[in-house]
Design an enzyme around this catalytic site. Structure first.
Site, short mmCIF file in Angstrom:
data_model
loop_
_atom_site.label_atom_id
_atom_site.label_comp_id
_atom_site.label_asym_id
_atom_site.label_seq_id
_atom_site.Cartn_x
_atom_site.Cartn_y
_atom_site.Cartn_z
N ARG A 46 24.58 -40.80 56.88
CA ARG A 46 23.35 -41.39 56.34
C ARG A 46 22.19 -41.21 57.32
NH1 ARG A 46 22.02 -43.47 51.81
NH2 ARG A 46 24.18 -43.33 51.11
N HIS A 49 21.15 -37.67 56.77
CA HIS A 49 20.48 -37.61 55.47
C HIS A 49 19.05 -38.11 55.57
CE1 HIS A 49 19.44 -39.68 51.60
NE2 HIS A 49 19.79 -38.52 51.11
#
Length: 225
Positions: A46, A49
């Site tokens: 994450r 990302h």
């Protein structure tokens, strides 16, 4: 092993947008994260990302056991403290505490450091702290007996950022940090969101992995001084 975008069941269930699903698919096509333990994988993916920066796979320093404990504390309702409103804006599905607007700088104390003191007076021990902007906020937190559930220490900058994160690792507190000067509000919020989004499971679901890892290695990270 659950993927970071897996829906969280119960009242915190979230619908994952197809664009996000495709983004994670492309991320995994370029970077093999399957060797990471579950929560470390969730955080690493994450953060990558959020920044579109694959180098975080080798820059982040995490501890799976600490993440497991922090994950339980978070889902049991432990308070979340942030250093700036930009971090708060990036954290979804959870109220946060930010005292920067109430803080005033003084001799030897920046406004960010004063905000940390005010926040600790409000929440006490056991909180999750998410610092993505000011190195002085992280430095001040380390002077307090805050007994945090987790410190996500990812401040950014050429002055004090890398040093404050090295001090966090040396403190022995449960933490997510990175070695380099980079960081910021978006990646700090992303690390917390990874724990929020990760499914709640029974403690016996995973064996305890090795302690601290960097770039998927089960051994102690190599730190730059």
């Amino acid at each position: 092993m659950a993927n970071p975008e897996t829906l969280v069941t119960g009242p915190e269930a979230r619908v994952v947008h197809p664009i996000e699903q495709e983004s994670f698919r492309r991320l995994r096509a370029r970077l093999d994260t399957s060797h990471f333990p579950p929560l470390t994988r969730a955080v690493v993916e994450r953060v990558i990302h959020s920044a579109a920066d694959l180098d975080y796979a080798t820059d982040l320093v995490t501890d799976e056991v600490a993440l497991e404990k922090a994950h339980r504390a978070l889902h049991d309702g432990a308070p979340v403290v942030v250093d700036v409103e930009m971090v708060a804006a990036g954290i979804t599905r959870r109220d946060t505490v930010c005292r920067l607007k109430d803080a005033v700088s003084g001799p030897g104390l920046t406004r960010s450091a004063r905000a940390v003191r005010l926040a600790y007076e409000q929440v006490g021990p056991g909180a999750l702290w998410v610092i993505g902007c000011a190195p002085t906020a992280l430095e001040e937190l380390l002077t307090l007996d805050a007994a945090p559930a987790l410190v996500i220490g990812l401040p950014v900058g050429f002055v004090g950022a890398a040093e404050s994160k090295a001090a966090l690792r040396e403190s022995g507190l449960p933490a997510v940090s990175n070695v380099s000067e980079k960081g910021g509000s978006a990646v700090a919020a992303a690390a917390l969101n990874a724990l929020l989004y990760h499914p709640v499971s029974h403690p016996e679901s995973h064996p305890a992995p090795e302690a601290e890892s960097r770039a998927g290695s089960p051994s102690k990270s190599k730190e730059k001084s």
